[in-house]
Design a protein around this motif. Sequence first.
Motif, PDB file in Angstrom:
ATOM      1  N   VAL A  27      -8.344   1.057   0.755  1.00  0.00           N
ATOM      2  CA  VAL A  27      -7.119   0.391   1.200  1.00  0.00           C
ATOM      3  C   VAL A  27      -7.427  -1.055   1.563  1.00  0.00           C
ATOM      4  N   MET A  28      -8.499  -1.238   2.343  1.00  0.00           N
ATOM      5  CA  MET A  28      -8.848  -2.597   2.761  1.00  0.00           C
ATOM      6  C   MET A  28      -9.217  -3.454   1.558  1.00  0.00           C
ATOM      7  N   ALA A  29      -9.895  -2.845   0.583  1.00  0.00           N
ATOM      8  CA  ALA A  29     -10.257  -3.603  -0.618  1.00  0.00           C
ATOM      9  C   ALA A  29      -8.997  -4.175  -1.259  1.00  0.00           C
ATOM     10  N   GLN A  30      -7.937  -3.374  -1.316  1.00  0.00           N
ATOM     11  CA  GLN A  30      -6.690  -3.879  -1.901  1.00  0.00           C
ATOM     12  C   GLN A  30      -6.091  -4.969  -1.034  1.00  0.00           C
ATOM     13  N   LEU A  31      -6.247  -4.820   0.292  1.00  0.00           N
ATOM     14  CA  LEU A  31      -5.659  -5.810   1.188  1.00  0.00           C
ATOM     15  C   LEU A  31      -6.366  -7.162   1.130  1.00  0.00           C
ATOM     16  N   VAL A  32      -7.599  -7.199   0.626  1.00  0.00           N
ATOM     17  CA  VAL A  32      -8.212  -8.522   0.438  1.00  0.00           C
ATOM     18  C   VAL A  32      -8.010  -9.010  -1.001  1.00  0.00           C
ATOM     19  N   MET A  91     -15.464 -11.374   1.277  1.00  0.00           N
ATOM     20  CA  MET A  91     -14.462 -10.502   0.660  1.00  0.00           C
ATOM     21  C   MET A  91     -13.064 -10.993   1.010  1.00  0.00           C
ATOM     22  N   ILE A 124       0.846  -1.196   0.000  1.00  0.00           N
ATOM     23  CA  ILE A 124       0.000   0.000   0.000  1.00  0.00           C
ATOM     24  C   ILE A 124       0.886   1.253   0.000  1.00  0.00           C
ATOM     25  N   HIS A 167      -2.909  -5.858  -4.462  1.00  0.00           N
ATOM     26  CA  HIS A 167      -3.813  -7.003  -4.648  1.00  0.00           C
ATOM     27  C   HIS A 167      -3.074  -8.242  -5.130  1.00  0.00           C
ATOM     28  N   ILE A 225      -8.511  -7.119  -3.998  1.00  0.00           N
ATOM     29  CA  ILE A 225      -9.304  -6.534  -5.078  1.00  0.00           C
ATOM     30  C   ILE A 225      -8.429  -5.582  -5.885  1.00  0.00           C
ATOM     31  N   VAL A 279      -1.430 -10.204  -2.185  1.00  0.00           N
ATOM     32  CA  VAL A 279      -2.375 -11.090  -1.494  1.00  0.00           C
ATOM     33  C   VAL A 279      -2.400 -12.464  -2.156  1.00  0.00           C
ATOM     34  N   ARG A 321     -10.642  -1.971  10.064  1.00  0.00           N
ATOM     35  CA  ARG A 321     -11.132  -1.676   8.706  1.00  0.00           C
ATOM     36  C   ARG A 321     -12.149  -2.693   8.208  1.00  0.00           C
ATOM     37  N   PHE A 325     -15.580  -3.646   6.502  1.00  0.00           N
ATOM     38  CA  PHE A 325     -16.467  -2.948   5.569  1.00  0.00           C
ATOM     39  C   PHE A 325     -17.788  -2.724   6.301  1.00  0.00           C
ATOM     40  N   GLN A 351     -16.432   1.430   0.146  1.00  0.00           N
ATOM     41  CA  GLN A 351     -16.404   1.629   1.593  1.00  0.00           C
ATOM     42  C   GLN A 351     -14.996   1.812   2.148  1.00  0.00           C
ATOM     43  N   ASP A 352     -14.012   1.157   1.565  1.00  0.00           N
ATOM     44  CA  ASP A 352     -12.646   1.283   2.068  1.00  0.00           C
ATOM     45  C   ASP A 352     -11.667   0.792   1.000  1.00  0.00           C
ATOM     46  N   TYR A 402     -11.933 -13.324  -1.469  1.00  0.00           N
ATOM     47  CA  TYR A 402     -12.205 -12.768  -2.800  1.00  0.00           C
ATOM     48  C   TYR A 402     -11.447 -13.465  -3.924  1.00  0.00           C
TER      49      TYR A 402
END
Lengths: 235, 301
Positions: free
Chosen positions: B185-190, A99, A50, A71, B192, A74, A86, A88, B182-183, A102
Amino acid sequence: MLKLDNIKTYYGNIQALKGISLEVKKGEIICLIGANGAGKSTTLMSISGIEPPRSGSIFLEGIDITGMPAHQIVTMGLSQVPEGRRIFPQLSVLENLDMGAYLRRDKEEQKRDLEYVFDLFPILSQRRNQSGGTLSGGEQQMLAISRALMAKPRILLMDEPSLGLAPIIVQQIFGIITRINKEQGTTIFLVEQNANQALKIADRGYVLQNGMIVKSDTSSALMADEEVKNAYLGV
Amino acid sequence: MKYFLQLVLAGLTKGSIYALIALGYTMVYGIIKLINFAHGEIYMIGAFTALIVGGALQITTGLSPLTILAISLAAAIFFSSGYGVTMEKIAYKPLRNAPRLTALISAIGMSLILQNYVLLAQTSDFLPFRSMIPNFPFLTPGKSLVTTTQLVILITTVVVMVILTLLIKFTRTGKAMRATSQDKVMAQLVGIDINKVITFTFAVGSATAAIGGVLIANHTGQINFYIGFLAGIKAFVAAVLGGIGSIPGAVLGSLVLGMTESFGAGYISSAYEDVFAFIILILILIFKPSGLLGRNEIEKV
């Protein structure tokens, strides 16, 4: 498993990490302790892609992942439970867990893993259709850990899982961390301000100060260290 | 009574078109917090694509009107999505980490570029658009309350809404869209790929706008390069009215706006038709800035 070689990360012109090198071996629990603003979260965000470092290299199982999009990292078996959980907020507990998985296509295995996290945290099963934002802090932390587990990571980064939680919940969470490490063989890299608790479950530890690693040793040696005691253990 | 019902139907029709455009505004806002002021132009480009493709087919082939409609609709969706996605890549993506105002100005610039591009490539005059929607035999023109085009617009809008709702609620991509909104940064961490999600959002939003563009062209029978401007602004008002970022809100806001305009024009004065939208905008910003269905941003710490 995970190796950081002299990484330097900046926020604009401010240098947050001033050349961090450390290593996490397969199956270990490693903790990184340090005060507020020492660069603990930045270290994790750099590893996850990040906040990519400006120089230095990060290796995951021998593969250079520096500068790789988050991504993609991961997919290589690295997950993070970030600071502040964090969750959702407008997705249900079940959707949050979805998720987490995912990138996976194996429906059957996912079901089994869902059962596993519900076994770790039965409360989540009761709350499965509730939206994430309505959970208590402790429940959100459990959900954040479970969501990361749903990715079936080989290495799990955790950022202050005890932050803001009641002591009894903290005990429970640390118990679960050890259990995940033993049962699933997941390598764990834990960042904590709660150094006492973290060192108790960790194999080795690193001490971070102002963006630099100032000490590294086995947990028992760190707990016996006078400086560490004074600065982080509050004894 | 008949007059009243006609106004209701006219309002619903208008509202449906606004809804098809407002969806794009609200979806894009939900994902990247940008008011895409060039969105109305995408709608206009959809109408022009249908005019060109449909016109060419009408002249050169003997295909049935419905086949021509289907082909031009598909072409409009394809081109509008292409424009929408390209716009995001060149005008918004480089500014993703810039202050919000910068991206907003870029959006206004994009809107002007697209308008003037169509002005140069086509003409500033209104071009006649021959309706491709054949009259349904069961609707006698002049006697029935509702025209064929109106009926088609209403049905299409409902179908689009249902598909979109299912897409967002139940598919993997839909969940990824919600998570990203919604988030990030978190989306990338899972895992996406948020760039893909953003591209997809622009494509879908542009597609619904294109459908709106083709339908309105069939309804009014003429288009020019400027139709996207006012329609875009009104759809924006509708999205704000419903609560920007909320998809049901966009639909509700559009219907309320369509009805208000229709009744305002029918009972007060048709000369002031366009004023009502902006009166609503001002009122909503004063009394309920989060919109009818919008939520106030509350964060749990």
